[in-house]
Design a protein around this motif. Sequence first.
Motif, PDB file in Angstrom:
ATOM      1  N   GLU A  14      16.690  46.074 -53.835  1.00 54.66           N
ATOM      2  CA  GLU A  14      15.470  46.230 -52.247  1.00 54.66           C
ATOM      3  C   GLU A  14      16.232  48.195 -52.273  1.00 54.66           C
ATOM      4  O   GLU A  14      15.083  48.726 -51.123  1.00 54.66           O
ATOM      5  CB  GLU A  14      15.840  45.122 -51.464  1.00 54.66           C
ATOM      6  N   GLN A  15      16.923  48.483 -51.564  1.00 53.65           N
ATOM      7  CA  GLN A  15      17.706  49.529 -50.928  1.00 53.65           C
ATOM      8  C   GLN A  15      16.803  51.118 -51.548  1.00 53.65           C
ATOM      9  O   GLN A  15      15.795  51.462 -50.967  1.00 53.65           O
ATOM     10  CB  GLN A  15      18.609  49.938 -50.950  1.00 53.65           C
ATOM     11  N   LYS A  16      16.711  50.944 -52.913  1.00 52.58           N
ATOM     12  CA  LYS A  16      15.967  51.982 -53.869  1.00 52.58           C
ATOM     13  C   LYS A  16      14.746  51.744 -54.128  1.00 52.58           C
ATOM     14  O   LYS A  16      14.004  52.842 -53.774  1.00 52.58           O
ATOM     15  CB  LYS A  16      16.842  51.970 -55.367  1.00 52.58           C
ATOM     16  N   ARG A  79       3.276  47.441 -47.726  1.00 55.98           N
ATOM     17  CA  ARG A  79       3.069  48.420 -49.164  1.00 55.98           C
ATOM     18  C   ARG A  79       5.104  47.878 -48.863  1.00 55.98           C
ATOM     19  O   ARG A  79       5.288  47.588 -50.359  1.00 55.98           O
ATOM     20  CB  ARG A  79       3.419  50.014 -48.989  1.00 55.98           C
ATOM     21  N   LEU A  80       6.065  48.354 -48.493  1.00 55.18           N
ATOM     22  CA  LEU A  80       7.239  48.015 -48.989  1.00 55.18           C
ATOM     23  C   LEU A  80       7.460  46.330 -49.095  1.00 55.18           C
ATOM     24  O   LEU A  80       7.501  46.151 -49.994  1.00 55.18           O
ATOM     25  CB  LEU A  80       8.325  48.079 -47.609  1.00 55.18           C
ATOM     26  N   ASP A  85       8.208  42.028 -52.938  1.00 56.01           N
ATOM     27  CA  ASP A  85       7.774  40.812 -53.640  1.00 56.01           C
ATOM     28  C   ASP A  85       7.396  41.668 -55.403  1.00 56.01           C
ATOM     29  O   ASP A  85       7.831  40.602 -56.305  1.00 56.01           O
ATOM     30  CB  ASP A  85       6.674  41.015 -53.264  1.00 56.01           C
ATOM     31  N   ALA A  86       7.178  42.192 -55.999  1.00 59.70           N
ATOM     32  CA  ALA A  86       6.965  42.697 -56.984  1.00 59.70           C
ATOM     33  C   ALA A  86       7.981  42.494 -57.491  1.00 59.70           C
ATOM     34  O   ALA A  86       8.187  42.210 -58.830  1.00 59.70           O
ATOM     35  CB  ALA A  86       5.894  43.694 -56.957  1.00 59.70           C
ATOM     36  N   VAL A  91       9.537  37.253 -63.702  1.00 60.22           N
ATOM     37  CA  VAL A  91       8.552  37.963 -65.207  1.00 60.22           C
ATOM     38  C   VAL A  91       8.365  35.938 -66.338  1.00 60.22           C
ATOM     39  O   VAL A  91       8.614  35.972 -66.289  1.00 60.22           O
ATOM     40  CB  VAL A  91       9.821  38.722 -65.893  1.00 60.22           C
ATOM     41  N   LYS A  92       6.685  36.780 -66.261  1.00 66.14           N
ATOM     42  CA  LYS A  92       6.270  36.101 -66.592  1.00 66.14           C
ATOM     43  C   LYS A  92       6.115  35.847 -68.374  1.00 66.14           C
ATOM     44  O   LYS A  92       6.438  37.248 -69.120  1.00 66.14           O
ATOM     45  CB  LYS A  92       4.597  35.576 -66.514  1.00 66.14           C
TER      46      LYS A  92
END
Length: 96
Positions: A14-16, A79-80, A85-86, A91-92
């Motif tokens: 998350e930090q990256k 945007r963050l 979230d992405a 992963v499908k």
Amino acid sequence: MDRTGPRIRANRKEQKILLSLLRAIRTDAGLRQTDMAEALKVPQSYVSKYESGERRLDPLELRAVCKAAGISLTVFGRRLDELLDAQSAPVKRARP
């Protein structure tokens, strides 16, 4: 203290993402680190340190960075959130 547990690794990811977004808003605005530093009235090393994660920004500092890049803190937060979230979306897998 062990800093390699699953929580720390998740926070690093998350930090990256946060650091990448901070760089992206600057470069999208066509600013170099020296330009951003000048707009914030700080040394260039300040920009380098928060973009590398060596220094953290408080909310007021983040707001100033966003304003200097020409976006609102609200847009930055949105945007963050989208990027985080992405990253955390499962992963499908394609069916054979």
